[in-house]
Scaffold this motif. Structure first.
Motif, short mmCIF file in Angstrom:
data_model
loop_
_atom_site.label_atom_id
_atom_site.label_comp_id
_atom_site.label_asym_id
_atom_site.label_seq_id
_atom_site.Cartn_x
_atom_site.Cartn_y
_atom_site.Cartn_z
N ARG A 154 -79.31 139.23 41.36
CA ARG A 154 -79.29 137.78 41.59
C ARG A 154 -80.60 137.11 41.17
N ASN A 155 -81.54 137.90 40.67
CA ASN A 155 -82.79 137.33 40.15
C ASN A 155 -82.44 136.44 38.95
N SER A 156 -82.85 135.14 39.00
CA SER A 156 -82.43 134.20 37.97
C SER A 156 -82.97 134.56 36.60
N THR A 157 -84.14 135.23 36.54
CA THR A 157 -84.69 135.59 35.24
C THR A 157 -84.17 136.92 34.74
N CYS A 158 -83.43 137.64 35.60
CA CYS A 158 -82.94 138.97 35.22
C CYS A 158 -81.43 138.91 34.96
N GLY A 159 -80.64 138.81 36.05
CA GLY A 159 -79.20 138.65 35.91
C GLY A 159 -78.48 139.84 35.31
N HIS A 205 -84.82 148.34 38.36
CA HIS A 205 -85.69 147.87 37.27
C HIS A 205 -86.58 146.72 37.68
N CYS A 206 -86.07 145.75 38.43
CA CYS A 206 -86.92 144.62 38.83
C CYS A 206 -87.18 144.62 40.33
N GLN A 207 -86.72 145.64 41.05
CA GLN A 207 -86.97 145.79 42.49
C GLN A 207 -86.44 144.62 43.31
ZN LIG Z 1 -82.98 142.20 38.22
#
Ligand SMILES: [Zn+2]
Length: 71
Positions: free
Chosen positions: A28-33, A6-8
């Motif tokens: 581990r994307n801080s805005t995704c999680g 979804h966020c690559q």
């Molecule tokens: Zn993500």
């Protein structure tokens, strides 16, 4: 190398196993999680299927009819 569809994001951690026994992953994307699995045993947990079912339900389709289209 695993990327979150979804966020690559390529920074993925293993995050335990689901009750179905499949590996769970954490973005581990801080805005995704978000957490996800590569193979879904419960198709209702698959974001693609979930999105489709929610849209179909919003258009007043019966859940049994939706199930037939997904098989
Ligand atoms: Zn993500």
């Amino acid at each position: 190398m695993i990327t979150y569809p979804h966020c690559q994001n390529k920074h993925i951690n293993k995050n335990g196993k689901k009750s179905t026994g499949t590996q769970n992953y954490l973005c581990r994307n801080s805005t995704c999680g978000k957490q996800f699995q590569l193979v879904y045993k419960n198709q209702g947990a698959n974001p693609v299927v979930k999105n489709y079912v929610q849209k179909a339900l919003a258009r007043n389709c019966g859940i049994q009819d939706i199930k037939i289209f997904l098989m």
